[in-house]
Design an enzyme around this catalytic site. Structure first.
Site, PDB file in Angstrom:
ATOM      1  N   ALA A 132       0.874  -1.180   0.000  1.00 23.61           N
ATOM      2  CA  ALA A 132       0.000   0.000   0.000  1.00 23.61           C
ATOM      3  C   ALA A 132       0.906   1.222   0.000  1.00 23.61           C
ATOM      4  CB  ALA A 132      -0.876  -0.012   1.249  1.00 23.61           C
ATOM      5  N   GLY A 167       0.524  -5.179   0.601  1.00 21.20           N
ATOM      6  CA  GLY A 167      -0.640  -5.146  -0.284  1.00 21.20           C
ATOM      7  C   GLY A 167      -0.330  -5.726  -1.648  1.00 21.20           C
ATOM      8  N   GLU A 211      -0.849  -9.321  -1.277  1.00 17.67           N
ATOM      9  CA  GLU A 211      -2.297  -9.540  -1.103  1.00 17.67           C
ATOM     10  C   GLU A 211      -3.015  -9.461  -2.449  1.00 17.67           C
ATOM     11  OE1 GLU A 211      -2.449  -6.499   2.017  1.00 17.67           O
ATOM     12  OE2 GLU A 211      -3.436  -7.970   3.271  1.00 17.67           O
ATOM     13  N   GLU A 223       4.075  -5.853   7.063  1.00 12.19           N
ATOM     14  CA  GLU A 223       3.296  -4.811   7.729  1.00 12.19           C
ATOM     15  C   GLU A 223       3.628  -4.652   9.211  1.00 12.19           C
ATOM     16  OE1 GLU A 223       2.204  -6.926   5.541  1.00 12.19           O
ATOM     17  OE2 GLU A 223       0.708  -6.034   4.215  1.00 12.19           O
TER      18      GLU A 223
HETATM   19  N1  T1G Z   1       4.697   3.268  -0.126  1.00 14.54           N
HETATM   20  C1  T1G Z   1       5.194   4.446  -0.570  1.00 14.54           C
HETATM   21  N2  T1G Z   1       6.498   4.635  -0.896  1.00 14.54           N
HETATM   22  C2  T1G Z   1       7.319   3.582  -0.751  1.00 14.54           C
HETATM   23  C3  T1G Z   1       6.873   2.325  -0.279  1.00 14.54           C
HETATM   24  C4  T1G Z   1       5.491   2.193   0.030  1.00 14.54           C
HETATM   25  N3  T1G Z   1       4.970   1.034   0.451  1.00 14.54           N
HETATM   26  N4  T1G Z   1       7.956   1.490  -0.242  1.00 14.54           N
HETATM   27  C5  T1G Z   1       9.007   2.197  -0.671  1.00 14.54           C
HETATM   28  N5  T1G Z   1       8.638   3.447  -0.969  1.00 14.54           N
HETATM   29  C6  T1G Z   1       9.497   4.515  -1.488  1.00 14.54           C
HETATM   30  C7  T1G Z   1      10.536   4.935  -0.473  1.00 14.54           C
HETATM   31  O1  T1G Z   1       9.989   5.878   0.425  1.00 14.54           O
HETATM   32  C8  T1G Z   1      11.586   5.525  -1.380  1.00 14.54           C
HETATM   33  O2  T1G Z   1      11.075   6.797  -1.795  1.00 14.54           O
HETATM   34  C9  T1G Z   1      11.541   4.626  -2.609  1.00 14.54           C
HETATM   35  O3  T1G Z   1      10.241   3.998  -2.576  1.00 14.54           O
HETATM   36  C10 T1G Z   1      12.613   3.558  -2.586  1.00 14.54           C
HETATM   37  O4  T1G Z   1      12.479   2.874  -1.326  1.00 14.54           O
HETATM   38  C11 T1G Z   1      -2.800  -3.003   3.043  1.00 14.54           C
HETATM   39  C12 T1G Z   1      -1.191  -1.850   4.809  1.00 14.54           C
HETATM   40  C13 T1G Z   1      10.306  -2.074  -1.506  1.00 14.54           C
HETATM   41  C14 T1G Z   1      12.123  -3.330  -0.331  1.00 14.54           C
HETATM   42  O5  T1G Z   1       6.294  -2.246   4.059  1.00 14.54           O
HETATM   43  O6  T1G Z   1      10.551  -2.421   2.157  1.00 14.54           O
HETATM   44  O7  T1G Z   1       0.871  -2.831   2.201  1.00 14.54           O
HETATM   45  O8  T1G Z   1      12.847   8.266  -0.813  1.00 14.54           O
HETATM   46  O9  T1G Z   1      14.781   3.414  -0.487  1.00 14.54           O
HETATM   47  O10 T1G Z   1      16.028  -0.015  -0.493  1.00 14.54           O
HETATM   48  O11 T1G Z   1      -1.768  -4.869   3.903  1.00 14.54           O
HETATM   49  O12 T1G Z   1      11.172   0.243   0.012  1.00 14.54           O
HETATM   50  O13 T1G Z   1      12.991   7.522  -3.204  1.00 14.54           O
HETATM   51  O14 T1G Z   1      11.226   9.151  -2.499  1.00 14.54           O
HETATM   52  O15 T1G Z   1      13.380   1.586   0.571  1.00 14.54           O
HETATM   53  O16 T1G Z   1      15.330  -0.623  -2.885  1.00 14.54           O
HETATM   54  C15 T1G Z   1       3.823  -2.799   3.089  1.00 14.54           C
HETATM   55  C16 T1G Z   1       8.127  -1.031   2.277  1.00 14.54           C
HETATM   56  C17 T1G Z   1       3.164  -1.462   3.142  1.00 14.54           C
HETATM   57  C18 T1G Z   1       7.372  -2.314   1.945  1.00 14.54           C
HETATM   58  C19 T1G Z   1      12.643  -1.311  -1.707  1.00 14.54           C
HETATM   59  N6  T1G Z   1       5.018  -2.747   2.304  1.00 14.54           N
HETATM   60  N7  T1G Z   1       9.206  -0.815   1.321  1.00 14.54           N
HETATM   61  O17 T1G Z   1      13.815  -1.060  -0.937  1.00 14.54           O
HETATM   62  O18 T1G Z   1      14.324   1.305  -1.769  1.00 14.54           O
HETATM   63  S1  T1G Z   1       1.734  -1.484   4.170  1.00 14.54           S
HETATM   64  C20 T1G Z   1       6.194  -2.427   2.866  1.00 14.54           C
HETATM   65  C21 T1G Z   1      10.375  -1.508   1.389  1.00 14.54           C
HETATM   66  C22 T1G Z   1       0.661  -2.480   3.320  1.00 14.54           C
HETATM   67  C23 T1G Z   1      -1.484  -3.682   3.216  1.00 14.54           C
HETATM   68  C24 T1G Z   1      -0.535  -2.935   4.074  1.00 14.54           C
HETATM   69  C25 T1G Z   1      11.447  -1.074   0.453  1.00 14.54           C
HETATM   70  C26 T1G Z   1      11.607  -1.981  -0.780  1.00 14.54           C
HETATM   71  P1  T1G Z   1      12.093   8.024  -2.102  1.00 14.54           P
HETATM   72  P2  T1G Z   1      13.784   2.319  -0.641  1.00 14.54           P
HETATM   73  P3  T1G Z   1      14.968  -0.121  -1.539  1.00 14.54           P
END
Ligand code: T1G
Length: 694
Positions: free
Chosen positions: A62, A101, A104, A124
């Site tokens: 998400a 997400g 999912e 999450e």
């Molecule tokens: N939403 C928005 N921006 C995101 C994002 C996300 N989920 N994940 C990464 N970014 C942005 C980050 O801020 C950065 O932005 C750029 O992408 C590169 O990220 C309903 C509620 C995918 C493994 O927890 O683990 O889904 O600074 O530097 O080292 O059930 O990002 O460049 O502007 O980390 O290559 C669940 C979180 C969300 C994954 C990539 N998902 N992301 O790592 O790059 S909650 C997560 C990561 C959800 C549902 C629930 C990592 C990555 P900017 P980065 P990276």
């Protein structure tokens, strides 16, 4: 530009999500997916569909940036239910990291093909959340309750092959033709019955599992409640149908989402990504080429830094004028590699290849080939100035000269080199091969390309390089002084050290201040204080620590410091002798002993951090309050779920923080508790530290 595109390949539709950088499920993506389903459903020339993503990864979750905003339909659970119930087969083609997400959505589809390098996970819990779009209901149906709980409670992604063996992925595509293979697969299944995750029966589960996991989580999660909610949802999945299970999950998700714990963890996630962006530096600033690194000083820090550089692929020469020191340093580096191989962190071949890039020398002038020199000698200004004068003479033009000083004046060190524009601070945290944080200290004359190169270097080491200004203690250690000061004063006022540590650890700090002092060595701070001429004129100031050092009680390394460490144990034990020393000194100073309330212990230590952090922002030593949070969460064990000291103060409300600080000023004096003007201004304007831009 649309974030979802629909095209056809024969009788197969291809939905492509294109929402850089990680295809997060923004409102536009969710709406686009629903539009695509509508168009595919009404097109009789389409038998099945493939869902793929452009760029480096399948949907990574998400959109975290949307969490603070009013939610917009379609909600993600509705999208997942629409996928699951869709009338034509849907094949998800996974590459990169299909997380949260994203997984999912993939589980809402009817089949999942993954590239061999893909990872899948439900992280999450790291954000204080739970999979809120069916993950807690769909994953157990695919892999069983126990494996599902492990994935969701650990938050750790798994590679494609184990995901296939577990039942999450149907097929792993080992060549680079994932989309071609997915379209061919869709043609194969186009006329077959649709295997909906919602219709799968949960594999049988021993319901004792849930209580067992609740006990484990209670013992390990330090009061976090998202893990318990995850267990509740999976338990619900055992008996509930998908729709009612997802309704239960939704309520649990909203409870987590509304929590200050999730707000803190989401802040931490975004803060760590903004902190590594160098403020006031043109994006096009060039980066100097760095291949050969020289580390000067073969002590614990120097060896840890050398190891970190070697594992990042740099050539490293470790220098120390003392032959015994070099021997110890080399032994430490080799020992770290042996440990890494033993733990399976790296192969023997890789370790050997890295060690082939490692050399040592006692000749401190052997620096001519260095692209970057990192000084990690004794924390003494005269010694550092001598080293930098030497480097100024023997290093090639363009070499970057970095000091690992943890408190001293980088500008003074830079001046000694005669080439201040090449000098910067790289304050690694101990142990350097483990701690992710590096304070990048920008000197008055530091050249922009030196700064840009240092930020890139920190990233290469997979560390969090946070740019800070030059002052005593920079950000972290400058704030540590205020935190430690209050601890020391409360000892004299009657709070036993073991109680202060217990209260702060219970509040969330990784370790109490007295145990930390014993770990680092109380003499380290003692020597640093002896070098300063600007300490407060206050006989109580770190007086207990001074007495302990003068009695040879240096901490763990001497078996006793504030606490006792019997027979080499790492477990601090209260020492009646120390308590007597404290009581005697309090009497000598005429300090009346009292019971210090727990909330006062917390507020004096934590607001000591906050007030110093506010002054750091006023002085321009940190560009953002979030940078201060990142430093304290990654360098000093501040609890992530509280988001760092400045975010925590914002969450309490700066009006309340300001009032408490004023109360402390009135009770303990303005010397330490005069509220910083910034705190007063923000409190009076109902603003937050997050709003502050210098
Ligand atoms: N939403 C928005 N921006 C995101 C994002 C996300 N989920 N994940 C990464 N970014 C942005 C980050 O801020 C950065 O932005 C750029 O992408 C590169 O990220 C309903 C509620 C995918 C493994 O927890 O683990 O889904 O600074 O530097 O080292 O059930 O990002 O460049 O502007 O980390 O290559 C669940 C979180 C969300 C994954 C990539 N998902 N992301 O790592 O790059 S909650 C997560 C990561 C959800 C549902 C629930 C990592 C990555 P900017 P980065 P990276």
């Amino acid at each position: 530009m649309s974030v979802t595109e629909l095209r056809t390949e024969g009788r197969i539709a291809v939905i492509t999500v294109d929402n850089p950088p990680v295809n997060a499920l923004s409102h536009a993506v969710r709406a686009g997916l629903m539009d695509c389903l509508r168009d595919i459903g009404s097109d009789n020339n389409i038998d099945a569909a493939v869902l793929t993503c452009a760029g480096r990864t399948f949907i990574a979750g998400a959109d975290i940036r949307e969490f603070g905003k009013p939610p917009q339909q379609p909600f993600l659970p509705d999208v997942v239910l629409a996928l699951d119930g869709f009338g034509k087969p849907l094949v998800a083609a996974l590459h990169g990291t299909a997380l949260g997400g994203g997984l999912e959505v993939a589980m809402g589809c009817h089949y999942r093909l993954a590239a061999g390098s893909a990872m899948v996970g439900l992280p999450e819990v790291n954000l204080g959340l739970l999979p809120g779009a069916g993950g807690t209901q769909l994953l157990p149906r695919l892999v069983g309750a126990e494996a599902a709980l492990e994935m969701m409670l650990s938050g750790k992604p798994i590679p494609a092959q184990p995901a296939r063996l577990a039942g999450i992925v149907d097929k792993v595509v080992v060549d680079d033709n994932l989309l071609v293979r997915a379209i061919a697969f869709a043609n194969e299944v186009a006329k077959k019955p649709i295997p909906r995750s919602s219709e799968r029966q949960m594999p049988p589960v021993n319901t004792a599992l849930f209580e067992q996991r609740r006990e484990q989580v209670a013992a390990r999660s330090h009061g976090l409640f998202a893990p318990g909610k995850i267990i509740d949802c999976v338990e619900q999945a055992v008996s509930a149908d998908l729709v009612s299970g997802m309704a239960f999950e939704r309520a649990a998700f909203l409870a987590c989402h509304a929590s200050s714990q999730s707000a803190g963890l989401r802040h931490a996630f975004l803060a760590e990504r903004s902190a590594v962006k160098v403020p006031n530096l043109a994006a096009a600033t060039p980066v100097r080429d760095v291949k050969q690194i020289v580390v000067i000083g073969a002590g614990t820090m120097g060896a840890g830094i050398a190891y970190s550089c070697l594992t990042a692929g740099f050539g490293v020469r470790l220098l120390d004028k003392d032959a015994d020191g070099i021997g110890r340093g080399e032994k430490t580096v080799r020992g770290l590699f042996e440990g890494g191989v033993a733990r399976g962190k790296l192969s023997q071949d890789k370790a050997d290849a890295m060690l082939a890039q490692f050399a040592t020398d006692t000749n401190l002038a052997n620096v001519a080939d260095a692209d970057l020199v990192i000084e990690a000698v004794f924390e003494n200004m005269a010694v550092k100035k001598e080293v930098f004068a030497n480097l100024g003479k023997h290093c090639r033009a363009g070499a970057i000269l970095a000091t690992n000083t943890s408190t001293l004046d980088v500008d003074a060190i830079a001046a000694a080199s005669g080439r201040a524009e090449d000098v910067i601070g790289l304050h690694f945290f101990s142990p350097a091969h483990i701690m992710r944080l590096v304070e990048i200290v920008r000197g008055r004359s530091t050249a922009d390309d030196v700064l840009a190169t240092s930020a890139a270097f920190a990233k290469r080491l997979r560390k969090l390089g946070v740019v800070v200004g030059n002052c005593y203690g920079f950000v972290g250690n400058r704030m540590l002084y205020a935190y430690g000061r209050e601890n020391q004063l409360m000892l004299l006022e009657g709070a036993p050290p073991e109680h202060i540590d217990h209260v702060l650890q219970d509040w969330g700090m990784a370790m109490g201040p007295n145990a930390v002092g014993d770990l680092a060595g109380i003499d380290v701070g003692y020597k640093a204080r002896k070098e300063r001429d600007d300490l407060p004129d206050d006989p109580r100031f770190y007086q207990v620590a001074n007495l302990l050092v003068e009695q040879g009680r240096l901490g763990r390394k001497t078996g006793r410091g504030t606490f006792l460490y019997e027979d080499g144990s790492r477990t601090p034990k209260a020492d009646p002798e120390v308590q007597q020393l404290i009581n005697d000194e309090a009497a000598r100073l005429g300090i009346e002993q009292r019971v210090v309330p727990d909330d006062e212990i917390i507020d004096r230590c934590i607001y000591g951090l906050v007030t110093e952090g506010a002054r750091i922002l006023e002085d321009g030593i940190a560009a953002r309050a979030a940078d201060i949070d990142v430093i304290w969460m990654n360098g000093y064990g501040f609890p992530r779920y509280r988001g760092g000291p400045m975010h925590y103060a914002d969450s309490v409300g700066l009006d309340k923080v300001h009032a408490r600080v004023c109360e402390f000023r009135d009770r303990f004096g303005a010397q330490y508790w005069e509220p910083p003007q910034l705190l007063t201004d923000l409190a009076n304007s109902s603003a937050t530290f997050a709003d502050f831009v210098k």
